[in-house]
Every structure is written in structure tokens, then in C-alpha cells.
Design a protein around this motif. Structure first.
Motif: not given
Length: 265
Positions: A244-247, A249-260, A262-265
């Protein structure tokens, strides 16, 4: 100097220089080393061709004698094939279309030269006799050439894209070479009669058939060994499913990149 030593020095050493120089030329990364390799290979070829004069009593000199006779027509054939092939429908390294005529002329002259070595007064003769290696080379060359042309024509027809014209040319060339074989089997040459040609033709056919069968068996055995090896390997271990923790983390990275954002990974 003993005959064996002379043959080793003036024939076999130059013969060894040819692949050695080719290896240096192909494996080098600098221009100077490539040039050196080509020079070594050329020196070896010159040594082999000169063997009828440097070691006239050695049986190996017959090979150098034949090589000297073959250099001219072989160079014309290869140059013609290169010009015809790369002046056609090729994606890279395309030559001008005017080079195709030059290539066709070069190929025809080289092939007529070869034909003249059988039916005209151009047959390689050493010490008053026909070079024994020529008796082996000529029927083998014709038989192998017609097989390669037929195989190329069939491959172009089945695999090639819009290659019908080239395939027809290959079929025509193969039929022409086959006609030459039939003529050589029935009409005596200048120095080689039809019976001798037929005898060496059957031997050449047996050699080529044996080579093809041997290569086929080797490929089948190699493939079978690889199959057995792959089959004997254990099944790879399955990895654990994501937590669940990995899910998250992946969701946060995808949301940050798709949403445009400015947060860094």
C-alpha cells in the motif's frame, strides 16, 4: 633452403598475412591502423600471386597462380554487383543511376572474361597443364552462382517489398548460368573437355550438398541444445505484489506529473 621452408616462407606466410591484415583493418579504430592492416593484407595477396615465381617447385604455387588469374574478372564482377546494387532502390548510400549502366557493363565484362577462361585461350595453365584448382573452381563457381541467384530471386519474391523487377532479373541470370553449365557439359572447352567438366561438376555438387546438409544439421543441433538448456532452467521467482505504501508513492508521483504541479519528486 629446403623446399618446405621455401613454401612456408614464400607462400604460407603471405597467406597468413591476408586474414591477419583484414582483422587489423576491420577491428582498428584509427585511420593509420586501418591503412596498415590493408597494406599487410595487400602484401600477403601479392606474395601469394608471386608464388609461381618465388616457389615454382611447390604444389601450393598452383593456388597462387589461379588467384592471379581470378583477380581481374573477380574485381570486375564485384564492382559491377556493387554499382548495380547501390544505384537502385536502397535507403542509404545510394549511388547515381548512371552508375547502374557502368555496373552492368563491368559485370558483363567480368563474366565474359570467366567464360573465356573455359572456351577461349585464357584457361589458367601451369607448366603446360591446366591448373588443377581451376578444374575445381570453375564448376563449383557456376553451380554455386546459379543456386545463390535462384535463392535470391525466390527471397525477393517472397519477402521483398516491390522487388518483382529485381527478382525477375535474378531468375534470368540464374537461367543464363544454368545454360552455361549445360553447354560446358556438352561442348568441349579450349583446354577442358566436357567429360572432365562433368566429372568435377558432380564432385562440386556433392561438396555443396554436403556443406548445406552439414550446416543445416549444425544449426538444428545448436537450436536443440539451446532449447534443452532453456527448458532445464528453473522457473523464475515471482516478485511480491506492491504494498500500500508503494501504491501511495506511485500515485503521488503520477498525480504531481499529470497535474502539472511544481513539486519536485
Amino acid at each position: 633452403m629446403e623446399p618446405m621452408t621455401q613454401a612456408a616462407l614464400w607462400f604460407w606466410l603471405p597467406a597468413a598475412l591476408v586474414p591477419f591484415g583484414a582483422w587489423i583493418s576491420l577491428s582498428s579504430k584509427t585511420t593509420s591502423t586501418t591503412t596498415f592492416g590493408r597494406a599487410v593484407a595487400l602484401l600477403g595477396i601479392v606474395g601469394i600471386v608471386s608464388s609461381p615465381w618465388t616457389v615454382p617447385d611447390s604444389p601450393s604455387s598452383a593456388a597462387g597462380h589461379l588467384l592471379g588469374f581470378l583477380l581481374g574478372p573477380a574485381a570486375l564482377l564485384l564492382a559491377g554487383i556493387y554499382l548495380v546494387a547501390f544505384s537502385g532502390n536502397v535507403p542509404v548510400g545510394r549511388l547515381p543511376k548512371s552508375d547502374r549502366r557502368l555496373g552492368v557493363m563491368s559485370f558483363i565484362i567480368g563474366f565474359v572474361w570467366f567464360v573465356g577462361m573455359h572456351w577461349w585461350n585464357l584457361t589458367p595453365a601451369l607448366n603446360g597443364e591446366v591448373n588443377r584448382y581451376w578444374l575445381v573452381f570453375w564448376p563449383t563457381f557456376l553451380l554455386l552462382l546459379t543456386c545463390l541467384l535462384s535463392g535470391s530471386a525466390l527471397s525477393l519474391r517472397m519477402i521483398g517489398d516491390r522487388r518483382a523487377t529485381e527478382s525477375n532479373v535474378m531468375w534470368f541470370a540464374s537461367a543464363f548460368v544454368f545454360l552455361l553449365i549445360a553447354l560446358a557439359m556438352t561442348i568441349d572447352g579450349r583446354a577442358v573437355d566436357a567429360e572432365t567438366f562433368r566429372y568435377h561438376l558432380w564432385l562440386a555438387g556433392a561438396d555443396l550438398l554436403g556443406t548445406a546438409v552439414g550446416l543445416s544439421i549444425a544449426i538444428l543441433v545448436f537450436g536443440f541444445i539451446i532449447f534443452l538448456h532453456e527448458r532445464a532452467l528453473p522457473e523464475p521467482d515471482s516478485i511480491e505484489p506492491p504494498t500500500e505504501e508503494e501504491f501511495e508513492q506511485v500515485s503521488a508521483i503520477v498525480a504531481a506529473n499529470i497535474g502539472g504541479g511544481g513539486e519536485d519528486e
